[in-house]
Enzyme design. Structure first.
Site, short mmCIF file in Angstrom:
data_model
loop_
_atom_site.label_atom_id
_atom_site.label_comp_id
_atom_site.label_asym_id
_atom_site.label_seq_id
_atom_site.Cartn_x
_atom_site.Cartn_y
_atom_site.Cartn_z
N GLY A 29 0.81 -1.22 0.00
CA GLY A 29 0.00 0.00 0.00
C GLY A 29 0.84 1.26 0.00
O GLY A 29 2.03 1.23 -0.32
N LEU A 31 0.31 3.59 -2.13
CA LEU A 31 0.63 3.41 -3.55
C LEU A 31 1.15 4.69 -4.20
O LEU A 31 0.73 5.79 -3.86
CB LEU A 31 -0.61 2.93 -4.30
CG LEU A 31 -1.21 1.61 -3.79
CD1 LEU A 31 -2.45 1.24 -4.63
CD2 LEU A 31 -0.19 0.47 -3.82
N HIS A 32 2.08 4.50 -5.12
CA HIS A 32 2.64 5.60 -5.92
C HIS A 32 2.71 5.13 -7.36
O HIS A 32 2.31 3.99 -7.67
CB HIS A 32 4.01 6.03 -5.36
CG HIS A 32 4.95 4.89 -5.16
ND1 HIS A 32 5.49 4.17 -6.20
CD2 HIS A 32 5.44 4.32 -4.02
CE1 HIS A 32 6.28 3.23 -5.73
NE2 HIS A 32 6.27 3.28 -4.41
N GLY A 34 5.04 4.09 -9.11
CA GLY A 34 5.82 2.85 -9.30
C GLY A 34 4.90 1.64 -9.22
O GLY A 34 4.93 0.76 -10.10
N HIS A 35 4.05 1.60 -8.19
CA HIS A 35 3.10 0.49 -8.06
C HIS A 35 2.14 0.48 -9.26
O HIS A 35 1.84 -0.58 -9.83
CB HIS A 35 2.25 0.65 -6.79
CG HIS A 35 3.01 0.61 -5.50
ND1 HIS A 35 3.08 1.67 -4.64
CD2 HIS A 35 3.71 -0.40 -4.91
CE1 HIS A 35 3.80 1.32 -3.58
NE2 HIS A 35 4.20 0.08 -3.71
N GLY A 145 8.72 -5.20 -8.95
CA GLY A 145 9.57 -4.09 -9.38
C GLY A 145 11.06 -4.43 -9.24
O GLY A 145 11.48 -5.03 -8.25
N LYS A 147 13.00 -2.37 -8.46
CA LYS A 147 13.37 -1.57 -7.28
C LYS A 147 13.83 -2.47 -6.12
O LYS A 147 14.78 -2.16 -5.41
CB LYS A 147 12.15 -0.73 -6.88
CG LYS A 147 12.20 -0.11 -5.51
CD LYS A 147 13.01 1.14 -5.56
CE LYS A 147 13.06 1.92 -4.27
NZ LYS A 147 12.66 1.29 -3.06
N SER A 184 7.30 4.12 -1.08
CA SER A 184 6.31 4.51 -0.07
C SER A 184 6.98 5.21 1.11
O SER A 184 6.35 5.97 1.84
CB SER A 184 5.57 3.29 0.45
OG SER A 184 5.00 2.58 -0.62
N ARG A 185 8.25 4.92 1.31
CA ARG A 185 8.96 5.51 2.45
C ARG A 185 9.41 6.94 2.20
O ARG A 185 9.82 7.63 3.12
CB ARG A 185 10.19 4.65 2.81
CG ARG A 185 9.82 3.31 3.42
CD ARG A 185 11.05 2.61 3.99
NE ARG A 185 10.68 1.53 4.88
CZ ARG A 185 10.42 0.28 4.51
NH1 ARG A 185 10.49 -0.05 3.23
NH2 ARG A 185 10.10 -0.64 5.39
P1 AMP Z 1 6.05 -2.37 -1.77
O1 AMP Z 1 4.66 -1.84 -1.61
O2 AMP Z 1 7.12 -1.40 -1.44
O3 AMP Z 1 6.23 -3.72 -1.11
O4 AMP Z 1 6.24 -2.65 -3.32
C1 AMP Z 1 5.32 -3.44 -4.05
C2 AMP Z 1 5.88 -3.70 -5.43
O5 AMP Z 1 6.07 -2.45 -6.09
C3 AMP Z 1 7.24 -4.40 -5.39
O6 AMP Z 1 7.29 -5.34 -6.46
C4 AMP Z 1 8.20 -3.26 -5.62
O7 AMP Z 1 9.42 -3.67 -6.21
C5 AMP Z 1 7.41 -2.40 -6.58
N1 AMP Z 1 7.92 -1.02 -6.57
C6 AMP Z 1 8.19 -0.26 -5.48
N2 AMP Z 1 8.71 0.92 -5.85
C7 AMP Z 1 8.79 0.89 -7.21
C8 AMP Z 1 9.27 1.82 -8.19
N3 AMP Z 1 9.78 3.00 -7.86
N4 AMP Z 1 9.18 1.46 -9.49
C9 AMP Z 1 8.67 0.26 -9.85
N5 AMP Z 1 8.21 -0.66 -8.97
C10 AMP Z 1 8.27 -0.35 -7.67
#
Ligand code: AMP
Length: 276
Positions: A29, A31-32, A34-35, A145, A147, A184-185
């Site tokens: 969650g 979300l940005h 990237g997600h 990602g 990332k 998200s951070r």
């Molecule tokens: P998280 O919510 O941080 O666990 O991330 C969920 C998914 O989004 C993971 O597969 C991450 O690698 C991907 N993700 C996070 N940040 C980015 C970003 N800047 N660009 C692309 N994917 C991302």
């Protein structure tokens, strides 16, 4: 968008998917874009896209980090609806975990390198929750990602070990205009931190542009110095390694990746770039 909060309704829904090809995006969650880029990529190659939002307690080794993790669920649902996501799975913790549940998967040394060294137990928690999510949703494709580069390698290892019928797709890192990897951070960064954080992506680009396979240790050292000399930034690691094993680069290496982790102010950030 359908919203499910229980395992049972989610399992039942996907058990009856028929011929549909499903794409899955696991998130915590906040979300940005990237997600959202993962969801869009999933939409291009599948018939139905499911996103999960679950802040997984077992992958946090710092209770304060878990406590302060952002949880703007109403804004997240709105973003998913705007993007045309088909299904959201948003379970509470007690739906996903029984008390005192045990989990250990032999992930080999991938688990202990880099992120694993600085976040002991992190990848056991990640594989535990992703295993559960894959088992409930049974997606044909799962989009992750770049990332979280090491995370994809670890999940890939789990999929191989447990013979899970899902194909993993790695999606590119989305960045802010000035190069900062979206995360998200990032909302925890003060304006001072936000400026200082740019040293991470700048140094990764510098390392990529100056890469020389005969001189990796000198590049690593200089990159480490560039980051450490930035005010308010505490380097955890800067590594240039084989993109498949995360071990030192050899003449057999098919891909090379530079990865960095650092604390910027109070916030821990990671980033990486594929070099070759
Ligand atoms: P998280 O919510 O941080 O666990 O991330 C969920 C998914 O989004 C993971 O597969 C991450 O690698 C991907 N993700 C996070 N940040 C980015 C970003 N800047 N660009 C692309 N994917 C991302």
């Amino acid at each position: 968008m359908k919203i499910f909060t229980t395992k049972k309704e989610t399992e039942t829904y996907f058990a009856n998917k028929g011929e549909k090809v499903t794409g899955f995006v696991a998130t915590m969650g906040a979300l940005h874009q990237g997600h959202i880029s993962l969801i869009k990529q999933a939409q291009q190659s599948t018939n139905e896209v499911v996103c999960s939002i679950f802040v997984n307690p077992t992958q946090f080794n710092d209770p304060k980090d878990l406590e302060k993790y952002p949880r703007p669920i109403a804004a997240d649902i709105n973003m998913l609806e705007q993007t045309g996501c088909d299904v959201l799975f948003n379970p509470p913790v007690n739906e996903m975990y029984a008390d005192n549940e045990k989990w250990h998967l032999n992930l080999g040394d991938l688990e202990h390198l880099l992120e694993g060294e600085f976040r002991p137990g992190h990848y056991q928690g990640v594989t535990q929750v992703v295993y559960k999510l894959f088992s409930i949703i049974k997606p044909d494709f799962a989009f992750f990602g770049q990332k979280d580069y090491q995370q994809i390698l670890v999940i890939n290892k789990m999929v191989e070990l447990l013979n899970m019928p899902v194909k993993l797709v790695m999606c590119p890192i989305l960045r802010e205009d000035d190069g900062l990897a979206m995360s998200s951070r990032n909302i925890h960064l003060t304006p001072f931190d936000r400026e200082n954080a740019l040293i991470l992506s700048k140094t990764l680009s510098w390392a990529k542009n100056n890469f020389d396979s005969n001189n990796i240790s000198a590049i690593k050292q200089q990159a480490g110095q560039m980051i450490s000399s930035q005010p308010g930034v505490e380097l955890e690691y800067f590594e240039i390694v084989d993109g498949q094993t995360l071990h030192p680069v050899t003449s057999e290496s098919k891909t090379v990746v530079a990865l960095v982790a650092a604390r910027v102010g109070k916030t821990r950030l990671i980033d990486n770039v594929l070099i070759d």
